[in-house]
Write a protein that holds these residues in place. Sequence first.
Motif, PDB file in Angstrom:
ATOM      1  N   MET A   1       0.854  -1.147   0.012  1.00  0.00           N
ATOM      2  CA  MET A   1      -0.106   0.025   0.148  1.00  0.00           C
ATOM      3  C   MET A   1       0.756   1.150   0.052  1.00  0.00           C
ATOM      4  SD  MET A   1      -3.179   1.022   2.460  1.00  0.00           S
ATOM      5  CE  MET A   1      -2.056   1.263   3.959  1.00  0.00           C
ATOM      6  N   THR A   2       0.474   2.205  -0.789  1.00  0.00           N
ATOM      7  CA  THR A   2       1.440   3.497  -0.892  1.00  0.00           C
ATOM      8  C   THR A   2       1.017   4.224   0.441  1.00  0.00           C
ATOM      9  OG1 THR A   2      -0.282   4.542  -2.390  1.00  0.00           O
ATOM     10  CG2 THR A   2       1.519   3.422  -3.438  1.00  0.00           C
ATOM     11  N   SER A   3       1.378   5.433   0.418  1.00  0.00           N
ATOM     12  CA  SER A   3       1.252   6.400   1.383  1.00  0.00           C
ATOM     13  C   SER A   3      -0.188   6.773   1.318  1.00  0.00           C
ATOM     14  CB  SER A   3       2.275   7.721   1.544  1.00  0.00           C
ATOM     15  OG  SER A   3       1.827   8.193   0.085  1.00  0.00           O
ATOM     16  N   LEU A   4      -0.835   6.812   2.759  1.00  0.00           N
ATOM     17  CA  LEU A   4      -2.304   7.187   2.906  1.00  0.00           C
ATOM     18  C   LEU A   4      -2.419   8.375   2.516  1.00  0.00           C
ATOM     19  CD1 LEU A   4      -3.033   5.191   6.163  1.00  0.00           C
ATOM     20  CD2 LEU A   4      -3.390   4.532   3.971  1.00  0.00           C
ATOM     21  N   PRO A   5      -3.690   8.864   1.901  1.00  0.00           N
ATOM     22  CA  PRO A   5      -4.172  10.189   1.665  1.00  0.00           C
ATOM     23  C   PRO A   5      -4.490  10.931   2.815  1.00  0.00           C
ATOM     24  CG  PRO A   5      -5.823   8.530   0.740  1.00  0.00           C
ATOM     25  CD  PRO A   5      -4.702   7.781   1.351  1.00  0.00           C
ATOM     26  N   ARG A   6      -4.596  12.068   3.177  1.00  0.00           N
ATOM     27  CA  ARG A   6      -5.302  12.587   4.073  1.00  0.00           C
ATOM     28  C   ARG A   6      -6.531  12.331   4.481  1.00  0.00           C
ATOM     29  NH1 ARG A   6      -3.726  18.866   4.082  1.00  0.00           N
ATOM     30  NH2 ARG A   6      -4.639  18.410   1.756  1.00  0.00           N
ATOM     31  N   SER A   7      -7.134  12.279   5.813  1.00  0.00           N
ATOM     32  CA  SER A   7      -8.402  12.011   6.048  1.00  0.00           C
ATOM     33  C   SER A   7      -9.366  13.188   5.786  1.00  0.00           C
ATOM     34  CB  SER A   7      -8.738  11.629   7.426  1.00  0.00           C
ATOM     35  OG  SER A   7      -8.157  12.651   8.378  1.00  0.00           O
ATOM     36  N   SER A   8     -10.527  13.047   5.102  1.00  0.00           N
ATOM     37  CA  SER A   8     -11.485  14.253   4.966  1.00  0.00           C
ATOM     38  C   SER A   8     -12.634  13.538   5.181  1.00  0.00           C
ATOM     39  CB  SER A   8     -11.376  14.554   3.609  1.00  0.00           C
ATOM     40  OG  SER A   8     -11.720  13.823   2.574  1.00  0.00           O
ATOM     41  N   PRO A   9     -13.752  14.321   5.391  1.00  0.00           N
ATOM     42  CA  PRO A   9     -15.100  14.035   5.544  1.00  0.00           C
ATOM     43  C   PRO A   9     -15.673  13.116   4.283  1.00  0.00           C
ATOM     44  CG  PRO A   9     -15.011  16.272   6.513  1.00  0.00           C
ATOM     45  CD  PRO A   9     -13.526  15.719   5.615  1.00  0.00           C
ATOM     46  N   LEU A  10     -15.294  13.644   3.178  1.00  0.00           N
ATOM     47  CA  LEU A  10     -15.639  13.012   1.954  1.00  0.00           C
ATOM     48  C   LEU A  10     -14.987  11.579   1.644  1.00  0.00           C
ATOM     49  CD1 LEU A  10     -17.340  13.098  -0.590  1.00  0.00           C
ATOM     50  CD2 LEU A  10     -15.409  14.444  -1.615  1.00  0.00           C
ATOM     51  N   LYS A  37     -26.486  12.867   3.954  1.00  0.00           N
ATOM     52  CA  LYS A  37     -25.246  13.080   4.222  1.00  0.00           C
ATOM     53  C   LYS A  37     -24.558  14.305   3.844  1.00  0.00           C
ATOM     54  CE  LYS A  37     -25.240   9.319   6.390  1.00  0.00           C
ATOM     55  NZ  LYS A  37     -25.532   9.257   8.075  1.00  0.00           N
ATOM     56  N   GLU A  38     -25.489  14.740   2.803  1.00  0.00           N
ATOM     57  CA  GLU A  38     -24.831  16.406   2.217  1.00  0.00           C
ATOM     58  C   GLU A  38     -24.847  17.220   3.372  1.00  0.00           C
ATOM     59  OE1 GLU A  38     -29.154  16.522   1.775  1.00  0.00           O
ATOM     60  OE2 GLU A  38     -27.721  14.878   1.614  1.00  0.00           O
ATOM     61  N   GLN A  39     -25.541  17.271   4.444  1.00  0.00           N
ATOM     62  CA  GLN A  39     -25.556  18.103   5.430  1.00  0.00           C
ATOM     63  C   GLN A  39     -23.978  18.461   6.001  1.00  0.00           C
ATOM     64  OE1 GLN A  39     -29.390  18.207   8.041  1.00  0.00           O
ATOM     65  NE2 GLN A  39     -28.791  16.107   7.844  1.00  0.00           N
ATOM     66  N   VAL A  40     -23.224  17.224   5.955  1.00  0.00           N
ATOM     67  CA  VAL A  40     -21.955  17.113   6.486  1.00  0.00           C
ATOM     68  C   VAL A  40     -20.894  17.111   5.693  1.00  0.00           C
ATOM     69  CG1 VAL A  40     -22.920  16.591   8.787  1.00  0.00           C
ATOM     70  CG2 VAL A  40     -22.395  14.758   7.242  1.00  0.00           C
ATOM     71  N   GLN A  45     -19.649  19.712  -6.141  1.00  0.00           N
ATOM     72  CA  GLN A  45     -18.933  19.310  -7.067  1.00  0.00           C
ATOM     73  C   GLN A  45     -18.548  17.960  -7.505  1.00  0.00           C
ATOM     74  OE1 GLN A  45     -18.377  21.872  -9.297  1.00  0.00           O
ATOM     75  NE2 GLN A  45     -19.323  23.488  -8.116  1.00  0.00           N
ATOM     76  N   ARG A  46     -18.903  17.526  -8.266  1.00  0.00           N
ATOM     77  CA  ARG A  46     -18.739  15.955  -8.483  1.00  0.00           C
ATOM     78  C   ARG A  46     -17.210  15.846  -8.994  1.00  0.00           C
ATOM     79  NH1 ARG A  46     -22.489  12.813 -12.688  1.00  0.00           N
ATOM     80  NH2 ARG A  46     -24.043  13.596 -11.272  1.00  0.00           N
ATOM     81  N   THR A  52     -11.297  12.711  -4.971  1.00  0.00           N
ATOM     82  CA  THR A  52     -11.091  11.544  -3.705  1.00  0.00           C
ATOM     83  C   THR A  52     -11.097   9.990  -4.223  1.00  0.00           C
ATOM     84  OG1 THR A  52     -12.423  13.352  -2.464  1.00  0.00           O
ATOM     85  CG2 THR A  52     -12.457  10.810  -1.703  1.00  0.00           C
ATOM     86  N   ILE A  53     -11.820   9.419  -5.018  1.00  0.00           N
ATOM     87  CA  ILE A  53     -12.079   8.202  -5.448  1.00  0.00           C
ATOM     88  C   ILE A  53     -10.529   8.079  -6.006  1.00  0.00           C
ATOM     89  CG2 ILE A  53     -12.728   6.746  -7.084  1.00  0.00           C
ATOM     90  CD1 ILE A  53     -15.592   7.898  -6.705  1.00  0.00           C
TER      91      ILE A  53
END
Length: 211
Positions: A1-10, A37-40, A45-46, A52-53
């Motif tokens: 596994m490569t370095s992890l991306p930063r955590s984010s709500p999305l 969940k769009e409240q949080v 923007q798609r 993120t994906i």
Amino acid sequence: MTSLPRSSPLALTVLALLHYKPLHPYGIQRLIKDWGKEQVVNVGQRASLYRTIERLLAADLIAVRETGRDQQYPERTVYEVTEAGREVTRAWLDEMLAVPKAEFPQFPAALSHALMLAPHELLDALERRLASVGGTLKALDAGLAAESESGLPRIASLESEYLRAITAAEVRWLRAITDDLREGRLPWSAEDLMAFAAQQESGGAARKDDA
């Protein structure tokens, strides 16, 4: 596994929804909205969802399950969460629940410069904000009532409870401040503030010379 991306709500939400079942990006976006969940989570923007994906895929936290075609969409890539993704989801969730993060929303930043406005200008701005936030509070109350009537378990709507509590607190604060402005209990003038700033600056210079 490569370095992890930063955590984010999305990123957390994408991983969490893929625990439910494999999904393509449109399905992820639809579930975010269907489940409220769009409240949080900002999915306005798609492109941000696709970025993120891509980061989760590069870090091996998700994997391509299949690529399909249908009449509406020429190609649909379906993603699934990996075992590493399951572990990271739990780690992110624990950290984001337990550890407060320094965040810098725009409203407190604007308040820190509110003295640049005249009292009546600030009152006008805050009254407009109060009307908007009051509408949000009513919508949250209605949503929570609907969720309760539907039999949804309380654990599934804790974010709505939290948002309701925060929004209600802001409404109370805004009402108090606008009342103070309206009644003249929160006065200031540009001249007084400039004089105070000059006094502080000269006092600081004097202390530095004494040192």
